[in-house]
Design an enzyme around this catalytic site. Structure first.
Site, mmCIF file in Angstrom:
data_model
loop_
_atom_site.group_PDB
_atom_site.id
_atom_site.type_symbol
_atom_site.label_atom_id
_atom_site.label_comp_id
_atom_site.label_asym_id
_atom_site.label_seq_id
_atom_site.Cartn_x
_atom_site.Cartn_y
_atom_site.Cartn_z
ATOM 1 C CB ILE A 157 36.920 37.340 37.692
ATOM 2 C CG1 ILE A 157 38.105 38.237 37.287
ATOM 3 C CG2 ILE A 157 37.144 35.908 37.216
ATOM 4 C CD1 ILE A 157 39.430 37.890 37.920
ATOM 5 C CG ASP A 176 30.015 40.490 45.811
ATOM 6 O OD1 ASP A 176 30.908 40.273 44.971
ATOM 7 O OD2 ASP A 176 30.040 41.486 46.586
ATOM 8 C CB CYS A 235 40.933 30.867 38.981
ATOM 9 S SG CYS A 235 40.990 29.280 38.166
ATOM 10 C CD GLU A 266 50.566 31.550 43.719
ATOM 11 O OE1 GLU A 266 51.118 32.358 42.944
ATOM 12 O OE2 GLU A 266 49.337 31.439 43.824
ATOM 13 C CG HIS A 284 49.213 32.900 39.876
ATOM 14 N ND1 HIS A 284 49.384 33.437 41.123
ATOM 15 C CD2 HIS A 284 48.331 33.723 39.248
ATOM 16 C CE1 HIS A 284 48.645 34.534 41.247
ATOM 17 N NE2 HIS A 284 48.006 34.718 40.107
ATOM 18 N N GLY A 286 46.125 32.362 35.437
ATOM 19 C CA GLY A 286 44.888 33.084 35.124
ATOM 20 C C GLY A 286 45.086 34.244 34.167
HETATM 21 P P1 NAD Z 1 36.629 42.358 42.064
HETATM 22 O O1 NAD Z 1 37.124 43.306 43.069
HETATM 23 O O2 NAD Z 1 36.060 42.886 40.797
HETATM 24 O O3 NAD Z 1 35.543 41.396 42.713
HETATM 25 C C1 NAD Z 1 35.721 40.784 43.939
HETATM 26 C C2 NAD Z 1 34.364 40.667 44.592
HETATM 27 O O4 NAD Z 1 34.501 39.891 45.781
HETATM 28 C C3 NAD Z 1 33.781 42.015 45.017
HETATM 29 O O5 NAD Z 1 32.559 42.242 44.345
HETATM 30 C C4 NAD Z 1 33.597 41.870 46.511
HETATM 31 O O6 NAD Z 1 32.443 42.500 47.001
HETATM 32 C C5 NAD Z 1 33.517 40.365 46.660
HETATM 33 N N1 NAD Z 1 33.737 39.902 48.021
HETATM 34 C C6 NAD Z 1 34.503 40.475 48.995
HETATM 35 N N2 NAD Z 1 34.396 39.749 50.131
HETATM 36 C C7 NAD Z 1 33.539 38.722 49.877
HETATM 37 C C8 NAD Z 1 33.031 37.649 50.664
HETATM 38 N N3 NAD Z 1 33.359 37.491 51.930
HETATM 39 N N4 NAD Z 1 32.187 36.769 50.064
HETATM 40 C C9 NAD Z 1 31.834 36.926 48.776
HETATM 41 N N5 NAD Z 1 32.273 37.932 47.988
HETATM 42 C C10 NAD Z 1 33.119 38.810 48.537
HETATM 43 O O7 NAD Z 1 37.849 41.368 41.779
HETATM 44 P P2 NAD Z 1 38.114 40.537 40.444
HETATM 45 O O8 NAD Z 1 38.838 41.389 39.479
HETATM 46 O O9 NAD Z 1 36.883 39.862 40.029
HETATM 47 O O10 NAD Z 1 39.194 39.479 41.001
HETATM 48 C C11 NAD Z 1 38.795 38.443 41.859
HETATM 49 C C12 NAD Z 1 40.020 37.720 42.377
HETATM 50 O O11 NAD Z 1 40.732 37.109 41.302
HETATM 51 C C13 NAD Z 1 41.044 38.590 43.099
HETATM 52 O O12 NAD Z 1 41.528 37.866 44.207
HETATM 53 C C14 NAD Z 1 42.161 38.735 42.086
HETATM 54 O O13 NAD Z 1 43.399 38.994 42.690
HETATM 55 C C15 NAD Z 1 42.125 37.375 41.437
HETATM 56 N N6 NAD Z 1 42.747 37.283 40.128
HETATM 57 C C16 NAD Z 1 43.469 36.158 39.863
HETATM 58 C C17 NAD Z 1 44.034 36.003 38.622
HETATM 59 C C18 NAD Z 1 44.868 34.803 38.324
HETATM 60 O O14 NAD Z 1 45.835 34.909 37.601
HETATM 61 N N7 NAD Z 1 44.538 33.657 38.812
HETATM 62 C C19 NAD Z 1 43.860 36.983 37.633
HETATM 63 C C20 NAD Z 1 43.091 38.110 37.939
HETATM 64 C C21 NAD Z 1 42.531 38.249 39.193
HETATM 65 C C1 MLT Z 2 46.209 39.276 39.252
HETATM 66 O O1 MLT Z 2 45.818 39.493 40.408
HETATM 67 O O2 MLT Z 2 46.126 40.125 38.357
HETATM 68 C C2 MLT Z 2 46.737 37.927 38.939
HETATM 69 O O3 MLT Z 2 47.173 37.233 40.010
HETATM 70 C C3 MLT Z 2 47.479 37.797 37.687
HETATM 71 C C4 MLT Z 2 48.953 38.019 37.629
HETATM 72 O O4 MLT Z 2 49.402 39.149 37.657
HETATM 73 O O5 MLT Z 2 49.661 37.064 37.456
#
Ligand code: NAD
Ligand code: MLT
Length: 523
Positions: A157, A176, A235, A266, A284, A286
Site C-alpha cells: 500500500i 521501511d 489507514c 472499533e 474502517h 479502506g
Molecule cells: P505489507 O506487508 O505489504 O507492507 C507493510 C510494510 O511495513 C512492510 O514492507 C514492512 O517491512 C513494513 N514495516 C514493518 N515494520 C516497520 C517499521 N517499524 N517501520 C516502517 N515500516 C515497517 O502490508 P500492506 O498490504 O501494505 O498493508 C499495510 C497495512 O494496511 C497493514 O496494517 C494492513 O492490515 C492495513 N490495511 C488496512 C486496510 C483498511 O481497510 N484500512 C486495508 C488493507 C490493509
Molecule cells: C485489511 O487488513 O484487509 C483491512 O483491514 C480491510 C478489511 O478487511 O476490512
C-alpha cells in the site's frame, strides 16, 4: 491436514461479496453464511465447521479455535490477520490464509483521498454547507505541490500511495526496515532514518502492520520532533499512531490535522479524537469498495478451492510448507522427509539430543523450509497427543524439545538428483526419490543397492540373512505375508535387512534372540 482436504461445511461469518459463496459452492463445498453472530453463537456454530471465512469483524480468538472440532482452514478475505489468533490456529494444525493484495489499491486510494481531504478540509467544508453556512474564510487550505509526504511502511500500500501522490507534485520520503533504498528509489521514495524523517514532513502516513515495533510509532516523543502543524494519516491499523499522543498534539497545535480510518477499538467508544474539529475519520473503509471486496471474496474462495483440489497454494499465513506440499516435484520429497522421520524415531532414542537434516543437490537448495516440518511430522507421529501436520509440525516439535537443524550441500552425492539425510546420535538414514516413490538408500553406512520403497509396514533388522525363514514362519502364524525383502551390502558399516509386510507382526519378541536390532514401522 491431508493434502486435498475435504471441506463439507464452510462458515462465512462476515459480510462478503456473493462471488465467494458461489465459487465455493461451484466446487462442491457446503457453505453457510451467517454474519453478526454473537461470540456464544459463533462458539456453537464453529463446532462442526471444516472452514471459516472472515473479514475483520469476526474475532477468531483461541477459544473459538478450541471449540472448533473439525476446523482445517481459516480464510481472511483481506490483508491483516490481527483478528485471528494465528498461533492458536497453528498449534492446532489449522491453516490460515489471507488475500494480501486484494484490497491494496482501495486502501491506497482512500489514503490519497484522506491526504487531499486534510489539505483542503473537504469533509469539514461539506458539513458546514449542509449546516446552511457559506464559510469561505474558515476553510483556507494548502496545496500539495512541493510538500513532503513521509511514508512509514513501503509495502504493497505504501508504495501505491507514493506513486499516486507524486502526481500531485509531492516529494515522497519514507522508511521501511525490509525494503532496500534501491527498491524504494524505483518508485520514487528516498529512504531516511526515522529521526531524519520527522522534521521534514508536512504529511506522515503509516502503512505497516500493527506489531510491537510499530505500536505507537508516532508518540509524544516523535510528535515533538515533527514540524509544527504536521498532518497525520492512519489507514493501516489503530495504535500505530498513539491515540492519546495524537489528541495531545492536536490540542497543542503540534499536529495540524489527522485522518483516521482505523482505531485501537472499533468502533471507538472514546469519541475525543473523532469529534476533534481537525480530525476526519471513516469507519474502517479502506477495503470497502466493490472492486476490493469482489477481489478478496474471489481470491479467498479460489485459494480454498485450490486447497481442496490439491493445487499449489497462495496466501498461506502459517504452514508455508503446505504451499509446497501439492507441487508434483516437492510432494514425494515431503513424503520422504516424513517417513525418514518416522524410521529415525523408531530406530533411535537419540532424537532428543537433536536431529540433523542435510539436503544434498542443487534441486533441494531451498527445500529445508518444507522438509523440516515434514521431518517433524514423522518424528512426532507416534508420540504427539494431537494431530500433527505440516502446519503445526515444527511448533509441536519445538514444544516437545526436539531440536531440528538443517544444512545444505549443493553437490549431489553420486549421480542422484538429490539426497536427504537424517541423523540423530549415531543413527543415520539417507533417502531419495525414485519416480514418485520415497526410498531408503543407506542406513548407518549400510548401502541398499536396490533402494527400499518407504511405504506400508516395514521390518528393519540387523542379523544373518538366514533369519528370513524365521520371519516367514512368524508371518505365517500372524497370517501376514512377506511382500518384499531388501538386504544391504556389507562394504562399510552394519548389515541391515528390510522386509515389507502385508500387516504388522503383533510382537517382535520371538525375533529378539536372533537379531542385534529390530524395529517395525507402519508408514
Ligand atoms: P505489507 O506487508 O505489504 O507492507 C507493510 C510494510 O511495513 C512492510 O514492507 C514492512 O517491512 C513494513 N514495516 C514493518 N515494520 C516497520 C517499521 N517499524 N517501520 C516502517 N515500516 C515497517 O502490508 P500492506 O498490504 O501494505 O498493508 C499495510 C497495512 O494496511 C497493514 O496494517 C494492513 O492490515 C492495513 N490495511 C488496512 C486496510 C483498511 O481497510 N484500512 C486495508 C488493507 C490493509
Ligand atoms: C485489511 O487488513 O484487509 C483491512 O483491514 C480491510 C478489511 O478487511 O476490512
Amino acid at each position: 491436514m491431508a493434502p486435498a482436504a475435504a471441506l463439507s461445511k464452510v462458515l462465512i461469518s462476515d459480510s462478503l461479496d456473493p462471488c465467494c459463496k458461489e465459487i465455493l459452492q461451484g466446487a462442491g463445498i457446503g457453505v453457510l453464511e451467517k454474519s453478526g453472530l454473537s461470540k456464544e453463537q459463533l462458539l456453537a456454530e464453529i463446532k462442526d465447521c471444516d472452514g471459516l471465512i472472515v473479514r475483520s469483524a469476526t474475532k477468531v480468538t483461541a477459544d473459538i479455535i478450541d471449540a472448533a472440532e473439525k476446523l482445517q482452514v481459516i480464510g481472511r478475505a483481506g490483508t491483516g490477520v490481527d483478528n485471528v489468533d494465528v498461533e492458536a490456529a497453528t498449534r492446532k494444525g489449522i491453516l490460515v490464509m489471507n488475500t494480501p493484495t486484494g484490497n491494496s489499491l482501495s486502501a491506497a486510494e482512500l489514503t490519497c483521498g484522506m491526504i487531499m481531504s486534510l489539505a483542503r478540509q473537504i469533509p469539514q467544508a461539506a458539513a458546514s454547507m449542509k449546516a446552511g453556512k457559506w464559510d469561505r474564510k474558515k476553510f483556507m487550505g494548502m496545496e500539495l505541490q512541493g510538500k513532503t509526504l513521509g511514508i512509514l511502511g513501503l509495502g504493497r500500500i505504501g508504495r501505491e500511495v507514493a506513486i499516486r501522490m507524486q502526481s500531485f507534485g509531492m516529494k515522497t520520503i519514507g522508511y521501511d526496515p525490509i525494503i532496500t533504498p534501491e527498491e524504494s528509489a524505483a518508485f520514487g521514495v528516498e529512504q531516511l532514518p526515522l529521526e531524519r524523517i520527522w522534521p521534514l514532513c508536512d504529511f506522515i502516513t503509516v502503512h505497516t502492520p500493527l506489531l510491537p515495533s510499530t505500536t505507537g510509532l508516532l508518540n509524544d516523543t516523535t510528535f515533538a520532533q515533527c514540524r509544527r502543524g504536521v498532518q497525520v494519516i492512519n489507514c493501516a491499523r489503530g495504535g500505530i499512531v498513539d491515540e492519546g499522543a495524537l489528541l495531545r498534539a492536536l490540542q497543542s497545535g503540534q499536529c495540524g490535522g489527522a485522518a483516521l480510518d482505523v482505531f485501537t477499538e472499533e468502533p471507538p467508544k472514546d469519541k475525543d479524537l473523532v469529534n476533534h474539529p481537525n480530525v476526519i475519520s471513516c469507519p474502517h473503509l479502506g477495503a470497502s469498495t466493490k472492486e476490493a471486496q469482489s477481489r478478496c471474496g474471489r481470491e479467498i474462495a479460489m485459494q480454498i478451492v485450490d486447497l481442496v483440489q490439491g493445487r499449489a497454494l497462495a496466501g498461506t499465513v502459517n504452514g508455508q510448507a503446505l504451499g509446497s506440499a501439492y507441487a508434483s516435484h516437492t510432494k514425494p520429497w515431503i513424503a520422504l522427509a516424513r517417513t525418514l522421520g518416522i524410521v529415525l524415531r523408531a530406530l533411535t532414542q537419540q532424537v532428543n539430543g537433536g536431529v540433523q537434516v542435510v539436503t544434498h543437490g542443487s534441486t533441494l537448495q531451498k527445500a529445508g523450509s518444507y522438509l523440516i516440518p515434514a521431518v517433524a511430522m514423522g518424528l512426532l507421529k507416534e508420540t504427539a497427543q494431537k494431530t500433527v501436520n505440516l502446519v503445526n509440525g515444527l511448533l509441536l516439535a519445538q514444544e516437545a524439545g526436539l531440536k531440528i537443524t538443517t544444512t545444505h550441500n549443493d553437490r549431489a552425492l553420486g549421480s542422484e538428483e538429490g539426497l536427504l539425510q537424517l541423523s540423530a546420535g549415531t543413527c543415520m538414514l539417507t533417502g531419495s526419490v525414485q519416480g514418485d516413490v520415497a526410498v531408503l538408500r543407506e542406513l548407518n553406512g549400510a548401502v541398499f543397492n536396490h533402494p527400499v520403497p518407504l511405504t506400508g509396514t516395514l521390518l528393519f533388522y540387523r542379523s544373518k540373512p538366514s533369519l528370513l525363514p524365521t520371519i516367514i514362519g512368524l508371518l505365517g502364524k500372524a497370517k501376514a505375508e512377506l511382500l518384499s525383502y531388501h538386504r544391504s551390502s556389507i562394504l562399510t558399516g552394519e548389515e541391515w535387512s528390510v522386509t515389507s509386510l502385508s500387516s504388522a507382526l503383533p510382537s517382535l519378541q520371538e525375533l529378539k534372540p536372533h537379531v542385534a536390532e529390530a524395529v517395525q514401522v507402519t508408514l
